[in-house]
Design a protein around this motif. Structure first.
Motif, PDB file in Angstrom:
ATOM      1  N   GLY A 144      67.878   6.847  61.090  1.00 58.77           N
ATOM      2  CA  GLY A 144      68.897   6.193  60.271  1.00 58.77           C
ATOM      3  C   GLY A 144      68.448   5.928  58.848  1.00 58.77           C
ATOM      4  O   GLY A 144      69.254   5.542  58.000  1.00 58.77           O
ATOM      5  N   ALA A 145      67.160   6.143  58.552  1.00 56.83           N
ATOM      6  CA  ALA A 145      66.640   5.857  57.214  1.00 56.83           C
ATOM      7  C   ALA A 145      67.031   6.945  56.220  1.00 56.83           C
ATOM      8  O   ALA A 145      66.945   8.137  56.520  1.00 56.83           O
ATOM      9  N   ASP A 146      67.472   6.518  55.044  1.00 60.11           N
ATOM     10  CA  ASP A 146      67.682   7.453  53.941  1.00 60.11           C
ATOM     11  C   ASP A 146      66.322   7.880  53.414  1.00 60.11           C
ATOM     12  O   ASP A 146      65.383   7.075  53.355  1.00 60.11           O
ATOM     13  N   VAL A 147      66.216   9.140  53.026  1.00 58.45           N
ATOM     14  CA  VAL A 147      64.972   9.702  52.523  1.00 58.45           C
ATOM     15  C   VAL A 147      65.144   9.995  51.043  1.00 58.45           C
ATOM     16  O   VAL A 147      66.130  10.612  50.637  1.00 58.45           O
ATOM     17  N   THR A 148      64.188   9.541  50.241  1.00 54.65           N
ATOM     18  CA  THR A 148      64.251   9.769  48.800  1.00 54.65           C
ATOM     19  C   THR A 148      63.011  10.524  48.330  1.00 54.65           C
ATOM     20  O   THR A 148      61.982  10.539  49.008  1.00 54.65           O
ATOM     21  N   VAL A 149      63.145  11.138  47.169  1.00 56.32           N
ATOM     22  CA  VAL A 149      62.020  11.763  46.477  1.00 56.32           C
ATOM     23  C   VAL A 149      62.166  11.416  44.994  1.00 56.32           C
ATOM     24  O   VAL A 149      63.263  11.098  44.529  1.00 56.32           O
ATOM     25  N   PRO A 150      61.064  11.472  44.227  1.00 49.15           N
ATOM     26  CA  PRO A 150      61.173  11.209  42.794  1.00 49.15           C
ATOM     27  C   PRO A 150      62.109  12.207  42.120  1.00 49.15           C
ATOM     28  O   PRO A 150      62.122  13.389  42.464  1.00 49.15           O
ATOM     29  N   LYS A 151      62.882  11.714  41.179  1.00 45.09           N
ATOM     30  CA  LYS A 151      63.877  12.540  40.483  1.00 45.09           C
ATOM     31  C   LYS A 151      63.265  13.808  39.894  1.00 45.09           C
ATOM     32  O   LYS A 151      63.873  14.874  39.940  1.00 45.09           O
ATOM     33  N   GLU A 152      62.050  13.714  39.376  1.00 50.28           N
ATOM     34  CA  GLU A 152      61.433  14.882  38.743  1.00 50.28           C
ATOM     35  C   GLU A 152      61.069  15.981  39.748  1.00 50.28           C
ATOM     36  O   GLU A 152      60.799  17.112  39.363  1.00 50.28           O
ATOM     37  N   GLU A 153      61.084  15.676  41.051  1.00 51.77           N
ATOM     38  CA  GLU A 153      60.790  16.687  42.071  1.00 51.77           C
ATOM     39  C   GLU A 153      62.052  17.368  42.612  1.00 51.77           C
ATOM     40  O   GLU A 153      61.963  18.239  43.472  1.00 51.77           O
ATOM     41  N   ILE A 154      63.197  16.981  42.110  1.00 53.64           N
ATOM     42  CA  ILE A 154      64.460  17.562  42.560  1.00 53.64           C
ATOM     43  C   ILE A 154      64.695  18.864  41.803  1.00 53.64           C
ATOM     44  O   ILE A 154      64.684  18.890  40.578  1.00 53.64           O
ATOM     45  N   PRO A 155      64.935  19.964  42.527  1.00 51.94           N
ATOM     46  CA  PRO A 155      65.219  21.221  41.820  1.00 51.94           C
ATOM     47  C   PRO A 155      66.566  21.165  41.105  1.00 51.94           C
ATOM     48  O   PRO A 155      67.484  20.495  41.555  1.00 51.94           O
ATOM     49  N   LYS A 156      66.642  21.853  40.003  1.00 48.25           N
ATOM     50  CA  LYS A 156      67.903  21.950  39.268  1.00 48.25           C
ATOM     51  C   LYS A 156      68.880  22.772  40.090  1.00 48.25           C
ATOM     52  O   LYS A 156      68.518  23.773  40.691  1.00 48.25           O
ATOM     53  N   LEU A 157      70.127  22.334  40.110  1.00 49.59           N
ATOM     54  CA  LEU A 157      71.172  23.056  40.837  1.00 49.59           C
ATOM     55  C   LEU A 157      71.923  23.979  39.888  1.00 49.59           C
ATOM     56  O   LEU A 157      71.978  23.726  38.678  1.00 49.59           O
ATOM     57  N   PRO A 158      72.535  25.009  40.440  1.00 47.31           N
ATOM     58  CA  PRO A 158      73.374  25.866  39.593  1.00 47.31           C
ATOM     59  C   PRO A 158      74.544  25.060  39.017  1.00 47.31           C
ATOM     60  O   PRO A 158      74.944  24.044  39.593  1.00 47.31           O
TER      61      PRO A 158
END
Length: 171
Positions: free
Chosen positions: A80-94
């Protein structure tokens, strides 16, 4: 902006798999390959880092082995836990694709300029995602995230333009 505001929710731990502590990770959005070595969850009001020791695709989820979670009992607290990552590790989307966290909280307006409400949640239905819009008087309006209904997404202006919705909106 503090560190927690820079974290992006990328999915949720939705269940357990097997007896050795594997968890089911449901990504929010399309994800072909699991790419992170460290994930974060909130546990008892504090952000906790989880090292990923293994990840494999299983149907529409990923099965993860997380350091320190070696049984169903120990992993059960993560469900049930939401999982987060640092914003800078998020790939750019089309262009034209967005992360759920980018859409939540946006003001929803009709293509005629009428205020509908604010996006409170994005629901993944399998066929197409749906935005839940909190409207006046506590009403909830569900709108499919399709090319036919979403006319414009303006992240800088914090708004989304939808239409036509004549049959969906209260008078």
């Amino acid at each position: 902006m503090n560190k927690e505001e820079e974290d992006i929710i990328v999915g949720r731990i939705t269940g357990l798999h097997g007896l050795r502590g594997e968890v089911k990770f449901h990504p929010f959005g399309d994800m072909e390959v699991f790419q992170w070595k460290t994930l974060f969850i909130e546990e008892k009001g504090r952000k906790k880092a989880l090292n990923v020791e293994g990840a494999r695709r299983h149907k529409k989820v990923f099965l993860l082995i997380l350091e320190g979670y070696t049984s169903r009992e120990s992993s059960g607290v993560l469900v049930g836990a939401d999982v987060t990552v640092p914003k800078e590790e998020i790939p750019k989307l089309p262009e034209g694709e967005y992360y759920y966290s980018e859409l939540e909280g946006l003001e929803v307006l009709t293509d005629g300029g009428k205020h509908v409400g604010y996006i409170t949640e994005i629901i993944s239905t399998g066929a197409s995602d749906v935005i839940s819009v909190g409207a006046e008087g506590g009403a909830e309006i569900l709108i499919a995230l399709t090319a036919e209904t979403i006319k414009e997404v303006d992240l800088e202006g914090k708004k989304i333009i939808v239409g036509p919705l004549e049959d969906l909106l209260p008078e």
